[in-house]
Write a protein that holds these residues in place. Structure first.
Motif, short mmCIF file in Angstrom:
data_model
loop_
_atom_site.label_atom_id
_atom_site.label_comp_id
_atom_site.label_asym_id
_atom_site.label_seq_id
_atom_site.Cartn_x
_atom_site.Cartn_y
_atom_site.Cartn_z
N UNK A 291 70.43 3.20 102.55
CA UNK A 291 70.52 4.26 101.54
C UNK A 291 71.91 4.88 101.66
N UNK A 292 72.79 4.52 100.74
CA UNK A 292 74.15 5.03 100.76
C UNK A 292 74.14 6.46 100.23
N UNK A 293 74.87 7.36 100.92
CA UNK A 293 74.63 8.80 100.74
C UNK A 293 75.94 9.57 100.79
N UNK A 294 76.17 10.39 99.78
CA UNK A 294 77.31 11.30 99.74
C UNK A 294 76.79 12.71 99.50
N UNK A 295 77.51 13.72 100.03
CA UNK A 295 77.08 15.09 99.75
C UNK A 295 78.28 16.03 99.66
N UNK A 296 78.09 17.08 98.86
CA UNK A 296 79.15 18.01 98.48
C UNK A 296 78.57 19.42 98.46
N UNK B 73 76.89 2.43 91.54
CA UNK B 73 75.75 3.37 91.56
C UNK B 73 76.22 4.81 91.81
N UNK B 74 77.13 4.98 92.78
CA UNK B 74 77.66 6.32 93.04
C UNK B 74 78.33 6.87 91.77
N UNK B 75 79.08 6.04 91.09
CA UNK B 75 79.77 6.52 89.88
C UNK B 75 78.77 7.02 88.84
N UNK B 76 77.66 6.29 88.70
CA UNK B 76 76.63 6.75 87.74
C UNK B 76 76.01 8.06 88.20
N UNK C 226 72.04 23.41 104.48
CA UNK C 226 72.51 24.67 105.06
C UNK C 226 73.17 25.57 104.02
N UNK C 227 73.58 24.95 102.93
CA UNK C 227 74.04 25.66 101.72
C UNK C 227 73.44 24.88 100.56
N UNK C 228 73.67 25.29 99.32
CA UNK C 228 73.24 24.45 98.19
C UNK C 228 74.10 23.19 98.21
N UNK C 229 73.46 22.04 98.29
CA UNK C 229 74.20 20.78 98.48
C UNK C 229 73.91 19.82 97.33
N UNK C 230 74.98 19.29 96.77
CA UNK C 230 74.88 18.22 95.77
C UNK C 230 74.85 16.88 96.49
N UNK C 231 73.87 16.06 96.16
CA UNK C 231 73.68 14.77 96.83
C UNK C 231 73.79 13.65 95.81
N UNK C 232 74.50 12.58 96.19
CA UNK C 232 74.52 11.35 95.38
C UNK C 232 74.06 10.20 96.27
#
Ligand SMILES: [Zn+2]
Length: 226
Positions: A48-53, A128-131, A179-185
């Motif tokens: 499961x490839x995972x990015x967060x912001x 997939x990340x781009x979408x 820990x904060x509001x996190x955007x996940x892709x």
């Protein structure tokens, strides 16, 4: 445990959302501070490839190098934080039934599939990340080194590394407390040319929950002079 056996009611708290991401699919969303995202590998051995912001300012995002330095290991598990580039924890890993995830292998792309396997035009994690990111106004410049849950990339004593069979069994999961509001892709990796998905991409389940009894255990990396 079969895929159908994992129920959202298994989580220790109030379920906020419960979704299946199909094999080869992508997902993005915001996890509110103090909520927990559970990622379930329904059938096992699914990367499961995972990015967060930071949802408040996505220019603040997961920083792989700092996360590894603070954890003092490349293998993240319960108690470790996913840190942004300004030293802020975006997520804390509060549960991990698998015990092996990857921080260094990155995501597959159409170009790397051509380079490594001589194949063109197949589904890949970067697309997939781009979408997933486009739904939040983000794009190619926002893709950084990512975490791969349930992917196994051991490093040998001589420095060699490779993607090998994962450790996850059907129903294994990681719980990530925001820990904060996190955007996940997320890219549910479509790769079939290496062992990261056991040769067959499969669905995953994403359950977001509000922990019962508050925010749960606190974890912190120890600070040392290194
Ligand atoms: Zn991939």
């Amino acid at each position: 445990m079969s895929a159908a056996d994992h129920r959202a009611s298994d989580v220790p708290g109030r379920v906020v959302s419960d979704e299946i991401v199909p094999e080869r699919g992508d997902w993005s969303g915001v996890i509110a501070a103090n909520h927990v995202l559970r990622i379930v590998d329904l059938e096992g051995r699914q990367a499961v490839d995972f990015l967060c912001y930071s949802a408040a300012d996505p220019s603040e995002r997961y920083n792989a190098a700092d996360t590894m330095k603070f954890a003092k290991t490349i293998f993240l598990t319960t108690g470790h934080g996913l840190y942004s580039g300004v030293g802020r924890r975006l997520f804390t890993i509060v549960a991990d039934t698998c015990g092996r995830h990857d921080t260094i292998g990155g995501c597959c792309s159409s170009e790397s599939n051509r380079f490594r396997y001589g194949v063109d035009g197949i589904a890949n994690c970067r697309d997939n990340f781009l979408k997933a990111l486009a739904r939040f106004g983000l794009g190619r410049k926002d893709i950084v080194a990512n975490v791969n849950w349930f992917m196994n990339v051991p490093v040998e004593a001589d420095g060699s590394m490779a993607i090998v069979d994962g450790w996850s069994k059907p129903g294994d999961y990681v719980d990530l407390r925001a820990e904060v509001d996190v955007l996940v892709a997320i890219s549910n990796c479509p790769q079939i040319y290496n062992p990261c998905n056991g040769g067959r991409p499969t669905p995953i389940r994403l359950v977001t929950y509000e922990p019962a009894g508050g925010t749960g255990a606190s974890f912190a990396e120890t600070t040392t002079s290194d």
